[in-house]
Design a protein around this motif. Structure first.
Motif, mmCIF file in Angstrom:
data_model
loop_
_atom_site.group_PDB
_atom_site.id
_atom_site.type_symbol
_atom_site.label_atom_id
_atom_site.label_comp_id
_atom_site.label_asym_id
_atom_site.label_seq_id
_atom_site.Cartn_x
_atom_site.Cartn_y
_atom_site.Cartn_z
ATOM 1 N N THR A 240 1.094 -1.231 -0.052
ATOM 2 C CA THR A 240 0.004 -0.318 -0.105
ATOM 3 C C THR A 240 0.701 0.630 0.145
ATOM 4 O O THR A 240 2.151 1.357 0.771
ATOM 5 N N ARG A 247 -1.159 7.093 -2.878
ATOM 6 C CA ARG A 247 -2.328 6.752 -2.423
ATOM 7 C C ARG A 247 -3.566 7.647 -2.307
ATOM 8 O O ARG A 247 -4.867 6.994 -2.743
ATOM 9 N N PHE A 250 -4.331 4.637 -5.452
ATOM 10 C CA PHE A 250 -5.057 4.172 -4.892
ATOM 11 C C PHE A 250 -6.867 4.054 -4.440
ATOM 12 O O PHE A 250 -7.281 3.059 -4.726
ATOM 13 N N ASP A 251 -6.809 4.666 -4.215
ATOM 14 C CA ASP A 251 -8.092 5.073 -3.580
ATOM 15 C C ASP A 251 -8.963 5.656 -4.691
ATOM 16 O O ASP A 251 -10.197 4.952 -5.045
ATOM 17 N N MET A 254 -9.625 1.360 -6.022
ATOM 18 C CA MET A 254 -10.520 0.921 -5.537
ATOM 19 C C MET A 254 -11.951 1.689 -5.551
ATOM 20 O O MET A 254 -12.890 0.409 -4.863
ATOM 21 N N ALA A 259 -11.037 -1.870 -10.145
ATOM 22 C CA ALA A 259 -11.460 -2.776 -8.721
ATOM 23 C C ALA A 259 -12.320 -3.941 -8.988
ATOM 24 O O ALA A 259 -12.197 -4.813 -8.715
ATOM 25 N N GLY A 266 -3.764 -9.042 -1.694
ATOM 26 C CA GLY A 266 -3.601 -7.651 -0.789
ATOM 27 C C GLY A 266 -4.339 -6.808 -0.561
ATOM 28 O O GLY A 266 -4.754 -6.026 0.206
ATOM 29 N N THR A 267 -4.933 -6.516 -1.703
ATOM 30 C CA THR A 267 -6.291 -5.218 -1.553
ATOM 31 C C THR A 267 -8.214 -5.702 -1.830
ATOM 32 O O THR A 267 -8.044 -7.297 -2.251
ATOM 33 N N PRO A 268 -8.970 -4.768 -1.474
ATOM 34 C CA PRO A 268 -10.551 -5.384 -2.017
ATOM 35 C C PRO A 268 -10.539 -5.951 -3.796
ATOM 36 O O PRO A 268 -11.543 -6.556 -3.725
ATOM 37 N N THR A 278 -1.121 -6.489 -9.942
ATOM 38 C CA THR A 278 -0.445 -6.752 -8.837
ATOM 39 C C THR A 278 1.225 -5.866 -8.816
ATOM 40 O O THR A 278 1.697 -5.388 -8.619
ATOM 41 N N TYR A 334 0.253 5.167 -8.744
ATOM 42 C CA TYR A 334 -0.044 4.071 -7.709
ATOM 43 C C TYR A 334 0.264 2.960 -8.754
ATOM 44 O O TYR A 334 1.162 1.887 -7.950
#
Length: 348
Positions: A240, A247, A250-251, A254, A259, A266-268, A278, A334
């Motif tokens: 992460t 960051r 990443f948000d 997801m 997503a 390791g993430t949803p 990955t 990211y």
């Protein structure tokens, strides 16, 4: 003589396609195919040379002189010679396809033999228009999924299970093996083995839609230690990010449609519609060989994937203007952070 012929033919092929060294085998399976190709080539050359020599000889004799009337004895001898010649030609003509058939069967059987022990099993699924790659393991949690790149250990047989989920594709890595069609609903398989480290280009060899030409893959042969280090790195979850831009990316990833289609360990994110992302930043190309994997090209892809690879599934979700420049920059930050942390192989 043979080396000169290899260079001549390989050069002609390279000049036509710009890639796919079909006569430069990197493993035993491709070597058997190349050997059969050379047998067929030289048999064809010999037959053609013999036919042309006979034709030239006949024309030269016909023009050289007008034959005098022959006696009965001479005519009988001529007929016997002609009969022997025709019989020999018929025998050679019948023997040639038999030799080629036997050689072809022997080559086909050799291609399916798995030498050595403990072959690595990899499942490759053809999709429109990319390759889904999964490394099998007895422990499900130890399986590895990637896309468009297949790493293999040098000197170890690799059992490739191929399939398709949409249309007919054809898996082809000419430096290591021949073509293998992937027909929906029918699994197939082949064995690859690389004799030395290197990168072998491959592609889909069956027309599968408008982006057929942009469905390429790489097979990367690593030393056994380097391969194990790569495989271990692939099993690790993505880290992460802590840097603000990454960051934010990443948000966005997801919380948006990304997503739902892609997996990031390791993430949803657990979608399987698109490639596993990955360790995307560790791969050499984007969109199945369409673009080199650089931050600039990744930004272009996110800006308008339909302009780069028309018809791909992602272009139905992200169109030009869907993402702002700031959002694209954050997503690139990211995705570029997702590289494999590979342990150095232990010293010999």
């Amino acid at each position: 003589m043979r080396r000169a012929a290899v260079l001549l033919v390989a050069g002609a092929i390279a000049g036509c396609s710009g890639r796919m060294p079909v006569l430069d085998p990197g493993g035993p399976q491709a070597g058997r195919i190349a050997s059969y190709w050379w047998i067929t080539f030289w048999v064809s050359v010999i037959v053609l040379a013999a036919v042309l020599a006979f034709l030239v000889h006949t024309l030269a004799r016909r023009r050289a002189s007008v034959p005098a009337p022959a006696s009965a004895v001479e005519e009988a001898g001529t007929e016997r010679r002609l009969a022997l010649g025709v019989a020999a030609a018929v025998a050679v003509t019948a023997l040639t396809p038999v030799v080629l058939l036997v050689t072809s069967i022997a080559t086909g059987r050799a291609l399916h033999s798995v030498g050595g022990t403990n072959p690595l099993t990899v499942e490759v699924t053809g999709r429109q228009w990319w390759w889904d790659v999964e490394y099998w393991d007895a422990v499900p949690s130890q399986r590895v999924r990637t896309a468009n790149e297949i790493h293999i250990p040098v000197g170890r047989p690799v059992f490739i299970k191929t399939r398709s989920l949409d249309v007919i594709h054809s898996f082809w890595v000419p430096g290591l093996h021949g073509k293998k069609d992937n027909i929906p609903g029918h699994g197939s398989s082949l064995v690859l083995q690389a004799d030395h480290p290197g990168t072998y280009g491959g592609r889909c060899a069956e027309f599968c839609g408008v982006q057929h030409a942009h469905m390429q893959l790489l097979v990367i042969a690593d030393s056994p230690d380097a391969f194990e280090a790569w495989l271990s790195g692939q099993r690790r979850a993505a880290v992460t990010p802590s840097e603000p831009a990454a960051r934010h990316g990443f948000d966005l990833f997801m919380q948006g449609p990304c997503a739902l289609c892609h997996t990031v360990l390791g993430t949803p994110a657990g979608g399987r519609v698109g490639p596993d992302l990955t360790h995307l930043a560790s791969r050499r190309t984007l969109a199945a060989g369409t673009l080199p994997n650089t931050p600039e090209n990744l930004a272009k892809w996110l800006h308008n994937p339909g302009a780069i690879k028309p018809g791909n599934i992602m272009s139905t979700v992200i169109k030009e203007g869907t993402l702002s420049d700031q959002e694209i920059a954050s997503l690139v930050a990211y995705l570029e952070s997702m590289k494999i942390a590979i342990d150095k192989p232990p010293p010999n």
